[in-house]
Motif scaffolding. Structure first.
Motif, PDB file in Angstrom:
ATOM      1  N   ASP A   1       0.842  -1.196   0.000  1.00 54.29           N
ATOM      2  CA  ASP A   1       0.000   0.000   0.000  1.00 54.29           C
ATOM      3  C   ASP A   1       0.874   1.241   0.000  1.00 54.29           C
ATOM      4  O   ASP A   1       1.855   1.313   0.745  1.00 54.29           O
ATOM      5  CB  ASP A   1      -0.902   0.037   1.246  1.00 54.29           C
ATOM      6  CG  ASP A   1      -1.984  -1.026   1.188  1.00 54.29           C
ATOM      7  OD1 ASP A   1      -2.514  -1.262   0.091  1.00 54.29           O
ATOM      8  OD2 ASP A   1      -2.289  -1.616   2.244  1.00 54.29           O
TER       9      ASP A   1
ATOM     10  N   PRO B   1       1.653   5.227   0.848  1.00 51.51           N
ATOM     11  CA  PRO B   1       1.222   6.190   1.857  1.00 51.51           C
ATOM     12  C   PRO B   1       0.045   7.018   1.305  1.00 51.51           C
ATOM     13  O   PRO B   1       0.001   7.227   0.093  1.00 51.51           O
ATOM     14  CB  PRO B   1       2.462   7.068   2.057  1.00 51.51           C
ATOM     15  CG  PRO B   1       3.600   6.200   1.593  1.00 51.51           C
ATOM     16  CD  PRO B   1       3.052   5.352   0.497  1.00 51.51           C
ATOM     17  N   PRO B   2      -0.878   7.464   2.090  1.00 52.91           N
ATOM     18  CA  PRO B   2      -0.849   7.462   3.556  1.00 52.91           C
ATOM     19  C   PRO B   2      -1.257   6.120   4.188  1.00 52.91           C
ATOM     20  O   PRO B   2      -1.133   5.974   5.396  1.00 52.91           O
ATOM     21  CB  PRO B   2      -1.875   8.538   3.914  1.00 52.91           C
ATOM     22  CG  PRO B   2      -2.846   8.526   2.791  1.00 52.91           C
ATOM     23  CD  PRO B   2      -2.052   8.204   1.569  1.00 52.91           C
ATOM     24  N   THR B   3      -1.749   5.170   3.376  1.00 50.44           N
ATOM     25  CA  THR B   3      -2.130   3.894   3.985  1.00 50.44           C
ATOM     26  C   THR B   3      -0.887   3.091   4.366  1.00 50.44           C
ATOM     27  O   THR B   3      -0.779   2.583   5.479  1.00 50.44           O
ATOM     28  CB  THR B   3      -3.002   3.081   3.000  1.00 50.44           C
ATOM     29  OG1 THR B   3      -3.973   3.949   2.431  1.00 50.44           O
ATOM     30  CG2 THR B   3      -3.706   1.949   3.689  1.00 50.44           C
ATOM     31  N   GLY B   4       0.046   2.964   3.441  1.00 51.54           N
ATOM     32  CA  GLY B   4       1.292   2.253   3.731  1.00 51.54           C
ATOM     33  C   GLY B   4       2.221   3.123   4.565  1.00 51.54           C
ATOM     34  O   GLY B   4       2.169   4.356   4.483  1.00 51.54           O
ATOM     35  N   HIS B   5       3.078   2.496   5.374  1.00 49.03           N
ATOM     36  CA  HIS B   5       3.943   3.267   6.276  1.00 49.03           C
ATOM     37  C   HIS B   5       5.127   2.407   6.727  1.00 49.03           C
ATOM     38  O   HIS B   5       5.221   1.225   6.370  1.00 49.03           O
ATOM     39  CB  HIS B   5       3.135   3.726   7.494  1.00 49.03           C
ATOM     40  CG  HIS B   5       2.496   2.585   8.221  1.00 49.03           C
ATOM     41  ND1 HIS B   5       3.172   1.831   9.149  1.00 49.03           N
ATOM     42  CD2 HIS B   5       1.273   2.024   8.122  1.00 49.03           C
ATOM     43  CE1 HIS B   5       2.392   0.867   9.594  1.00 49.03           C
ATOM     44  NE2 HIS B   5       1.230   0.951   8.985  1.00 49.03           N
TER      45      HIS B   5
ATOM     46  N   TYR C   1       5.684  -2.677  13.163  1.00 48.92           N
ATOM     47  CA  TYR C   1       4.866  -3.356  14.167  1.00 48.92           C
ATOM     48  C   TYR C   1       3.365  -3.186  13.908  1.00 48.92           C
ATOM     49  O   TYR C   1       2.554  -3.762  14.627  1.00 48.92           O
ATOM     50  CB  TYR C   1       5.156  -2.799  15.571  1.00 48.92           C
ATOM     51  CG  TYR C   1       6.493  -3.207  16.133  1.00 48.92           C
ATOM     52  CD1 TYR C   1       6.710  -4.508  16.589  1.00 48.92           C
ATOM     53  CD2 TYR C   1       7.526  -2.293  16.243  1.00 48.92           C
ATOM     54  CE1 TYR C   1       7.929  -4.874  17.126  1.00 48.92           C
ATOM     55  CE2 TYR C   1       8.749  -2.654  16.779  1.00 48.92           C
ATOM     56  CZ  TYR C   1       8.944  -3.947  17.219  1.00 48.92           C
ATOM     57  OH  TYR C   1      10.153  -4.305  17.760  1.00 48.92           O
ATOM     58  N   ALA C   2       3.017  -2.373  12.925  1.00 47.10           N
ATOM     59  CA  ALA C   2       1.598  -2.069  12.712  1.00 47.10           C
ATOM     60  C   ALA C   2       1.119  -2.606  11.375  1.00 47.10           C
ATOM     61  O   ALA C   2       1.912  -2.793  10.452  1.00 47.10           O
ATOM     62  CB  ALA C   2       1.384  -0.553  12.777  1.00 47.10           C
ATOM     63  N   THR C   3      -0.182  -2.844  11.282  1.00 43.27           N
ATOM     64  CA  THR C   3      -0.724  -3.337  10.018  1.00 43.27           C
ATOM     65  C   THR C   3      -0.630  -2.241   8.954  1.00 43.27           C
ATOM     66  O   THR C   3      -0.623  -1.058   9.269  1.00 43.27           O
ATOM     67  CB  THR C   3      -2.198  -3.736  10.176  1.00 43.27           C
ATOM     68  OG1 THR C   3      -2.899  -2.638  10.741  1.00 43.27           O
ATOM     69  CG2 THR C   3      -2.352  -4.945  11.055  1.00 43.27           C
TER      70      THR C   3
ATOM     71  N   LEU D   1       2.671  -6.878  22.116  1.00 46.98           N
ATOM     72  CA  LEU D   1       1.788  -7.383  21.068  1.00 46.98           C
ATOM     73  C   LEU D   1       1.382  -8.839  21.280  1.00 46.98           C
ATOM     74  O   LEU D   1       0.843  -9.475  20.368  1.00 46.98           O
ATOM     75  CB  LEU D   1       2.479  -7.230  19.703  1.00 46.98           C
ATOM     76  CG  LEU D   1       2.844  -5.793  19.316  1.00 46.98           C
ATOM     77  CD1 LEU D   1       3.613  -5.764  18.010  1.00 46.98           C
ATOM     78  CD2 LEU D   1       1.591  -4.939  19.209  1.00 46.98           C
TER      79      LEU D   1
ATOM     80  N   ARG E   1      -0.475   0.147  23.235  1.00 47.13           N
ATOM     81  CA  ARG E   1      -0.614  -0.610  21.988  1.00 47.13           C
ATOM     82  C   ARG E   1      -1.255   0.234  20.897  1.00 47.13           C
ATOM     83  O   ARG E   1      -0.841   0.219  19.744  1.00 47.13           O
ATOM     84  CB  ARG E   1      -1.485  -1.850  22.248  1.00 47.13           C
ATOM     85  CG  ARG E   1      -0.828  -3.123  21.802  1.00 47.13           C
ATOM     86  CD  ARG E   1      -1.558  -4.321  22.297  1.00 47.13           C
ATOM     87  NE  ARG E   1      -2.929  -4.394  21.834  1.00 47.13           N
ATOM     88  CZ  ARG E   1      -3.767  -5.356  22.192  1.00 47.13           C
ATOM     89  NH1 ARG E   1      -3.372  -6.298  23.017  1.00 47.13           N
ATOM     90  NH2 ARG E   1      -4.993  -5.389  21.739  1.00 47.13           N
ATOM     91  N   LYS E   2      -2.252   1.008  21.295  1.00 51.19           N
ATOM     92  CA  LYS E   2      -2.938   1.876  20.318  1.00 51.19           C
ATOM     93  C   LYS E   2      -1.973   2.948  19.817  1.00 51.19           C
ATOM     94  O   LYS E   2      -1.881   3.205  18.605  1.00 51.19           O
ATOM     95  CB  LYS E   2      -4.158   2.527  20.980  1.00 51.19           C
ATOM     96  CG  LYS E   2      -4.964   3.408  20.050  1.00 51.19           C
ATOM     97  CD  LYS E   2      -6.249   3.864  20.730  1.00 51.19           C
ATOM     98  CE  LYS E   2      -7.140   4.667  19.783  1.00 51.19           C
ATOM     99  NZ  LYS E   2      -6.542   5.908  19.353  1.00 51.19           N
TER     100      LYS E   2
ATOM    101  N   SER F   1       0.442   1.497  17.407  1.00 47.46           N
ATOM    102  CA  SER F   1      -0.133   1.195  16.093  1.00 47.46           C
ATOM    103  C   SER F   1      -0.305   2.458  15.257  1.00 47.46           C
ATOM    104  O   SER F   1      -0.390   2.387  14.034  1.00 47.46           O
ATOM    105  CB  SER F   1      -1.470   0.469  16.262  1.00 47.46           C
ATOM    106  OG  SER F   1      -2.452   1.372  16.727  1.00 47.46           O
ATOM    107  N   GLU F   2      -0.367   3.607  15.925  1.00 48.78           N
ATOM    108  CA  GLU F   2      -0.541   4.854  15.181  1.00 48.78           C
ATOM    109  C   GLU F   2       0.779   5.591  14.959  1.00 48.78           C
ATOM    110  O   GLU F   2       0.810   6.656  14.350  1.00 48.78           O
ATOM    111  CB  GLU F   2      -1.533   5.760  15.923  1.00 48.78           C
ATOM    112  CG  GLU F   2      -2.936   5.159  15.957  1.00 48.78           C
ATOM    113  CD  GLU F   2      -3.933   5.988  16.741  1.00 48.78           C
ATOM    114  OE1 GLU F   2      -3.525   7.047  17.265  1.00 48.78           O
ATOM    115  OE2 GLU F   2      -5.100   5.572  16.838  1.00 48.78           O
TER     116      GLU F   2
ATOM    117  N   ARG G   1       4.120   6.571  13.277  1.00 49.95           N
ATOM    118  CA  ARG G   1       4.546   6.570  11.877  1.00 49.95           C
ATOM    119  C   ARG G   1       5.965   7.133  11.742  1.00 49.95           C
ATOM    120  O   ARG G   1       6.138   8.352  11.653  1.00 49.95           O
ATOM    121  CB  ARG G   1       3.590   7.423  11.021  1.00 49.95           C
ATOM    122  CG  ARG G   1       2.167   6.880  10.943  1.00 49.95           C
ATOM    123  CD  ARG G   1       2.110   5.617  10.113  1.00 49.95           C
ATOM    124  NE  ARG G   1       0.769   5.081  10.024  1.00 49.95           N
ATOM    125  CZ  ARG G   1       0.269   4.154  10.859  1.00 49.95           C
ATOM    126  NH1 ARG G   1       1.008   3.676  11.850  1.00 49.95           N
ATOM    127  NH2 ARG G   1      -0.949   3.705  10.703  1.00 49.95           N
TER     128      ARG G   1
END
Lengths: 359, 593
Positions: free
Chosen positions: B52, B54-58, B62-64, B138, B209-210, B213-214, B216
């Protein structure tokens, strides 16, 4: 457009305000249409919210399936990994999720992506939508212009070889799905005959090109949009051609055209001032609605050409069950179609004086 | 490549001249841009992997939604080692040696000294322990077995096990190590909440954890020989450029790796255009034939897994006697389904041991292997087993159980997976001919997992085996994953306490499978694995149909040379779990032309 009598004003102030608002809406055509449009968008947003959640599998299950299929992880390991990566509460009651969504939507907040956590849906849409608007917008204009010119030609020379030939081509193009044309372009022009550098034409811009108002960037963007645009045009021009032909043929039979001929007006004047203007009217609504659909992009074309756009992001969101992104994409399409419809309703009276007189 | 590029530009100009005003744009694209960032940048390797933008891919690995790029991830944030499946040995990467102290239940790893991250900082034990601390956040599976991690010095890490198991070795060595420069502060946050005695259920734990995941990161810091060139990224492709500061850079002869984005349909034309040197996508047999016609070599690495015929014991009481399942195994010529599904890339199992044939002789003695029933196609044996169990055919030729259940069923299969659909059709036709009337029920692939878990099926095509060299994981997949104790629903509802003649009595399969991975004594594990295999072979709770092999096109001579010949042990590696392409690049076997 029948005039409505005002109701008797109630004594209660709030009730009076409501009644006045209701009267204002009932008595104003434009306001009526705007309110209907807003209600439609709300209804679609609500339906979309529930429908996407009725799809089999949720984001975590999809991710588990992906880990098992792609990396051969045991289920328990994949489940643990997925559960810890997604910070979402899918067990929250549906009505609470819905109220949260509608509440945020009212403030213009479409939420954040589940797959790419923390990234706002509006950020994603803003990043992808312009490319769709550019590519599909240009295609629509080219297809529309080409379609009405060819349709008029077919009608003027109806019964001729040109008419038969163009009608056959138009019917053929009208019936072939766009993804098939896209695959044919790639496989034959690109791979088999090597006439087009399809590998270099993938995507929406070349590696290393810096976005900006430079000739290099504009030309590069056009280069990459060539195949998607050709596909859109080829698969939609047939519809415009056939519709325009039918409309022009009907107009040519009108009494005022016969009268114009009897008056001895030139063919050129009859074609433009009498036939062309009137024949194009039925296509106006269709064209305006098509503008609305531009915002939805094309899932298949953008995927096949790996072209940046709403269609591509929608495919990714659906496969990963990224509910907020799916909702955002559907909402954009809904809003644009509803308001394109509204625009068509409002503008039609100005374009066709007969309707205005009727109003 | 220069010649190719020039002709590419001419073609662009030709498109423009052809009248498409849009196409005219192509002539003015500066040659330097493409030469610098696209194909033709030095000695290039071209692959394909979906990602994906960016902005979706990053870059948060450790994050989806991250840009880890599948098998190519090992070339960026390198793991401690990679595994040679044929020999059971390791290729040391960020670790140089390791050993297990059985008495102390400790797995000790010595790290590579002198290795640097791409930001110039030194690689060391802090990076390893920080990586595993975040994995604790995780809930990584390794922490089911670990008690704590100690770092006696900058290059030694001790993993102290709470529940000793040999599987920890693989969990630890295959972990990609992340840079403390980027993730160190997150590891400290985890330490803080762990030191407070909080668990993963606590709000504070969830909040960290949140936040993670955010998170970047703006760019990558890598230990491996490649990193993503951000300027090269488009929806169509991206380029990994050489990280000269990596200890492994000197071994790799490629200057860059270009990865084309997309799934099978969009990648196929690029492969046909000879622009891809290796792709792992699942190409259908017709496409594979087109590759062969072009002279491409097709690699067929084993995945150690494949589709099996699962039964729902709650909905098919007639299937409960093991003799019936044994009869079914004899009544299906597995080669037919395999050939229909994937041609040469489907290998019917010989041993029917519940894990890959390739691993059987590594885990079982010849005497034990000899006891395995191979269930060769034999209708007479099948009919004899059915009649022996009291099943008789009705006037319509369909078997009826002693309890009066007419054996007419559906086999569920995902419609989108052409290979599984073809297999289901072949199975259904053979079972119907045998006397078990079977219809194929197609469902959308996203419905398969929920339906299987909920037990909404009679028979279903689901996966068996596992891409892990320890057979324990294959048995978990076959017996536990789609069964009542593990899932959210009843699934196949197969009782795991069974009488097994080969083992001389009643056994608890669940307990045996769990125990087969426990402890640090591999010989004891082998004994348990052999016992589970014999039980599985006799009971056949599900019936493996074939082991899936890859069908990876690897055209040689365009940009790449050095693919090992057929029969080389490296081809025993699972293409995803320990990618041979990456290992061949790292040891210098696969070279740029």
């Amino acid at each position: 457009m029948v005039a409505v009598s005002p109701p008797a004003p109630p004594s209660d102030t709030l009730a009076a305000s409501v009644a006045l608002a209701w009267y204002a809406v009932r008595s104003n055509y434009v306001l009526q249409r705007v309110v209907k449009a807003i209600v439609t968008v709300f209804a679609v947003a609500t339906l979309t919210f529930f429908l996407v959640r009725l799809m089999p599998g949720n984001p975590i299950e999809q991710y588990i399936g992906q880990l098992i299929a792609q990396y051969g992880l045991p289920y328990s390991e994949a489940r643990d990994q997925a559960a810890s990566l997604f910070v979402i509460d899918l067990d929250q009651p549906m009505y609470l999720q819905y109220l949260g969504y509608i509440g945020k939507l009212a403030q213009g907040d479409l939420g954040t992506s589940i797959k790419s956590q923390g990234v706002k849906v509006t950020t994603i849409i803003v990043a992808f939508l312009p490319w769709t608007l550019f590519c599909v917008g240009i295609s629509l204009i080219v297809s529309f212009v080409l379609g009405i010119v060819l349709g008029a030609v077919m009608a003027y020379w109806r019964g001729s070889v040109v008419d038969y030939g163009l009608t056959m081509i138009g019917s053929l193009l009208h019936s072939i799905p766009n993804y098939l044309i896209a695959m044919i372009l790639i496989i034959f022009l690109g791979v088999r005959w090597e006439l087009l550098p399809v590998v270099k034409m993938r995507g929406s811009m070349s590696p290393g090109i810096q976005p900006g108002f430079t000739l290099t960037f504009v030309l590069d963007v056009l280069f990459h949009a060539t195949l998607p645009i050709i596909t859109y045009v080829v698969t939609t021009v047939g519809t415009w051609m056939l519709t325009m032909k039918a409309s022009t043929t009907a107009t040519l039979e009108e009494d005022y055209v016969s009268f114009a001929r009897a008056k001895g007006l030139s063919d050129g004047r009859i074609r433009t001032a009498y036939v062309g203007r009137n024949a194009i009217l039925p296509l106006f609504t269709q064209f305006t609605l098509s503008i609305g659909f531009v915002f939805g992009g094309s899932v298949l074309i953008e995927s096949i050409f790996v072209y940046r756009g709403i269609g591509q992001i929608l495919v990714s969101a659906v496969s990963g069950r990224d509910y907020p992104v799916m909702q955002g994409c559907f909402l954009i399409t809904t809003v644009s179609v509803v308001f394109a419809n509204l625009l068509a309703d409002l503008l039609y009276g100005y374009i066709d004086p007969r309707v205005r007189v009727g109003q | 490549m220069t010649q190719g590029f020039t002709s590419g530009v001419r073609r662009r100009q030709a498109i423009g001249l052809a009248g498409a005003v849009l196409g005219a744009a192509s002539g003015a694209i500066p040659a330097t841009a493409l030469a610098q960032y696209g194909m033709g940048a030095g000695k290039a390797f071209n692959g394909a992997w979906p990602y994906d933008m960016p902005p979706t891919g990053h870059y948060n690995s450790y994050a989806t939604g991250n840009l880890n790029l599948g098998i190519y991830y090992d070339l960026m944030e390198m793991p401690l080692g990679m595994y040679y499946w044929a020999t059971g040995t390791w290729m040391p990467l960020m670790a140089t040696s390791w050993e297990t102290n059985v008495e102390k239940a400790t797995f000790q790893v010595k790290l590579r000294q002198g290795a640097k991250w791409s930001d110039g900082s030194s690689f060391g034990s802090k990076d390893v322990v920080n990586t595993f601390m975040i994995q604790k956040l995780l809930n990584n599976v390794v922490w089911r077995y670990l008690d704590r991690i100690e770092t006696p010095d900058d290059y030694t890490v001790n993993f102290i096990m709470a529940k000793p198991t040999t599987t920890v070795e693989r969990y630890v060595l295959r972990m990609q190590i992340r840079p403390s420069a980027i993730y160190g502060e997150w590891a400290n946050k985890v330490r803080d909440i762990v030191n407070k005695g909080l668990t993963s259920d606590s709000d504070e734990w969830k909040a960290v954890r949140k936040d993670l995941s955010e998170f970047r990161p703006k760019s990558q810091v890598v230990s491996g020989p490649f990193s993503i060139d951000q300027r090269s990224m488009t929806e169509a492709q991206l380029t990994l450029v050489k990280n000269a500061s990596s200890w492994a850079a000197k071994n790799v002869t490629f200057d860059s790796i270009t990865l084309y984005n997309g799934e099978t349909p969009t990648v196929t034309p690029i492969v046909l255009s000879k622009e891809v040197d290796y792709a792992t996508h699942g190409f259908p047999p017709a496409t594979e034939k087109a590759f062969k016609d072009l002279g491409f070599r097709i690699l067929r690495p084993p995945t150690y897994a494949g589709p099996a015929l699962y039964f729902n014991y709650a909905k098919m009481p007639a299937i409960a006697p093991k003799a019936v399942r044994q009869a079914i195994a004899h009544a299906i010529r597995r080669e037919i389904g395999a050939a229909a599904a994937l041609g040469e890339s489907a290998e019917p199992p010989k041993f029917m041991a519940g894990f890959s044939d390739r691993l059987v002789e590594k885990w079982m003695t010849p005497d034990q292997v000899a006891k395995l029933n191979r269930y060769d196609y034999n209708l007479a044996t099948a009919e004899s087993l059915m009649s022996g169990a009291g099943y008789k055919k009705g006037s319509d030729g369909v078997y009826v159980s002693p309890d009066g259940e007419r054996m007419e069923y559906e086999v569920t299969v995902p419609a989108e997976f052409a290979d599984n659909s073809a297999l289901a059709q072949a199975v259904a036709e053979q079972l119907t001919a045998f006397g078990i009337k079977t219809a194929v029920r197609l469902i959308t692939f996203t419905q398969l997992t929920p339906d299987t878990q909920a037990g909404n099926f009679q028979m279903v095509i689901q996966g068996w085996g596992s891409g892990n060299p320890h057979p324990h994981f294959a048995f978990v997949q076959n017996l536990v994953t789609w069964n009542t104790p593990a899932g959210a629903g009843p699934a196949m509802a197969y009782p795991l306490i069974q009488r097994v003649d080969a083992l001389g009595g009643e056994v608890d399969l669940d307990a045996m499978v769990t125990a087969s991975a426990q402890g640090l004594d591999k010989d004891a594990q082998k004994d348990l694995i052999a016992r589970v295999a014999l039980a599985y072979n006799e009971l056949l709770p599900n019936i493996p149909q074939y082991e899936r092999l890859g069908n990876n096109p690897a055209p040689e001579g365009f940009r790449v040379k050095g693919w090992p010949p057929v029969g080389d042990p490296i081809w025993e590696n699972s293409p995803y779990a320990d990618s041979f392409v990456i290992m061949l690049m790292l040891d210098g076997t696969l070279q740029a032309i």
